[in-house]
Design an enzyme around this catalytic site. Sequence first.
Site, mmCIF file in Angstrom:
data_model
loop_
_atom_site.group_PDB
_atom_site.id
_atom_site.type_symbol
_atom_site.label_atom_id
_atom_site.label_comp_id
_atom_site.label_asym_id
_atom_site.label_seq_id
_atom_site.Cartn_x
_atom_site.Cartn_y
_atom_site.Cartn_z
ATOM 1 N N LYS A 1 32.188 8.539 -18.302
ATOM 2 C CA LYS A 1 31.448 8.425 -19.563
ATOM 3 C C LYS A 1 31.159 9.817 -20.122
ATOM 4 O O LYS A 1 30.610 10.671 -19.438
ATOM 5 C CB LYS A 1 30.133 7.684 -19.319
ATOM 6 C CG LYS A 1 29.317 7.452 -20.592
ATOM 7 C CD LYS A 1 28.134 6.556 -20.310
ATOM 8 C CE LYS A 1 26.933 7.290 -19.782
ATOM 9 N NZ LYS A 1 26.249 8.143 -20.769
ATOM 10 N N ASP B 1 30.054 7.534 -25.098
ATOM 11 C CA ASP B 1 28.687 7.005 -25.234
ATOM 12 C C ASP B 1 27.906 7.844 -26.243
ATOM 13 O O ASP B 1 27.103 8.692 -25.871
ATOM 14 C CB ASP B 1 28.029 7.039 -23.842
ATOM 15 C CG ASP B 1 26.572 6.595 -23.851
ATOM 16 O OD1 ASP B 1 26.181 5.838 -24.754
ATOM 17 O OD2 ASP B 1 25.833 7.005 -22.931
ATOM 18 N N LYS C 1 26.406 6.270 -28.936
ATOM 19 C CA LYS C 1 25.379 5.360 -29.480
ATOM 20 C C LYS C 1 25.217 5.549 -30.994
ATOM 21 O O LYS C 1 24.141 5.877 -31.482
ATOM 22 C CB LYS C 1 24.034 5.581 -28.781
ATOM 23 C CG LYS C 1 24.074 5.364 -27.284
ATOM 24 C CD LYS C 1 22.684 5.495 -26.672
ATOM 25 C CE LYS C 1 22.680 5.317 -25.180
ATOM 26 N NZ LYS C 1 23.293 6.434 -24.428
ATOM 27 N N ASP D 1 23.835 4.536 -37.865
ATOM 28 C CA ASP D 1 23.768 5.176 -39.181
ATOM 29 C C ASP D 1 24.099 4.091 -40.205
ATOM 30 O O ASP D 1 24.163 2.907 -39.852
ATOM 31 C CB ASP D 1 24.786 6.341 -39.222
ATOM 32 C CG ASP D 1 24.369 7.441 -40.195
ATOM 33 O OD1 ASP D 1 23.963 7.105 -41.328
ATOM 34 O OD2 ASP D 1 24.464 8.626 -39.828
ATOM 35 N N THR E 1 17.426 1.730 -21.186
ATOM 36 C CA THR E 1 16.834 1.437 -19.867
ATOM 37 C C THR E 1 15.637 2.340 -19.565
ATOM 38 O O THR E 1 14.916 2.110 -18.605
ATOM 39 C CB THR E 1 17.900 1.580 -18.754
ATOM 40 O OG1 THR E 1 18.724 2.689 -19.067
ATOM 41 C CG2 THR E 1 18.760 0.349 -18.683
ATOM 42 N N ARG F 1 23.031 10.436 -12.405
ATOM 43 C CA ARG F 1 22.388 11.323 -11.430
ATOM 44 C C ARG F 1 22.589 10.950 -9.956
ATOM 45 O O ARG F 1 22.769 11.859 -9.137
ATOM 46 C CB ARG F 1 20.905 11.489 -11.790
ATOM 47 C CG ARG F 1 20.729 12.398 -13.010
ATOM 48 C CD ARG F 1 19.382 12.274 -13.652
ATOM 49 N NE ARG F 1 19.242 11.000 -14.362
ATOM 50 C CZ ARG F 1 18.186 10.685 -15.098
ATOM 51 N NH1 ARG F 1 17.192 11.541 -15.216
ATOM 52 N NH2 ARG F 1 18.135 9.525 -15.720
#
Length: 255
Positions: free
Chosen positions: A49, A76, A78, A81, A140, A232
Amino acid sequence: MQRPAAAAVPSNRVLSNIRERIIVALDVPSAVSAREIVDQLGDAAGAFKVGMQLFTSAGPVFVWELIGRGIKVFLDLKFHDIPNTVAAAGVEAAKMGVWMFNVHAAGGHEMMHRTVDSVVEFCESTSNRKPVILGVTVLTSSKEQTLIQTGVTAAVEDQVSRLARLSFDAGLDGVVASPREVGIVRKAVEDQAFLTVTPGIRNSGATSDDQRRVTTIGEAFAGGSDFVVIGRPIIGAVDRRVALEKLVEEARQQG
Ligand code: C5P
């Protein structure tokens, strides 16, 4: 209204390989660092990603590099607009050859629908493979209080349900949601081909960082996630390959 083009990937029923369902988030500041992770992990992960940090730093050139190496890229960014702008950005993502990209479902039906339409039209006229287009439901990292701050008084679960349905109705292939909310998505959208991609994965007993609605990888797959996005817990590990293999093993045992 007719739903445009079906999802470009099979549902989890045919995706038996756990690795294919793991997307590693390249949340690092440069192409050099990202390349190091990709080289370390190789094909042990299904896809990588590229998010806003790496894209802002390394740009489409790095995305082309990954795609040129035969790597599946989830872009990614997102998008959120006006419909015309998001649709045009979606076409650029398709032109780049990304496997998957996303838009904020909160951008509304017209924004999502126009994006799907434009991407389908572009791909049909150029024989490009249509990317999987996902709607981001509720991040999340968000909780009830985060929604209230923005004037959304619905409970997180209700908002996820509403945005999942809206994404489906607009013709998207699936959503990004918390692994805890896959059941809510499945209830809102009965079509089993509608994908759920879930970040917010943590090793059992580990810190959740800024994520709030987390589960383990095993719980995510057992709950019906099609793909998990992991940052992570892998890229912050001393040995990333070992961290990934541990997660694969954990998923196998709990699956
Ligand atoms: O490090 P961690 O595993 O928490 O990374 C999760 C990744 O998934 C991050 O790149 C984050 O931007 C992304 N993401 C998310 N929640 C969403 C959509 C994407 O955490 N709803």
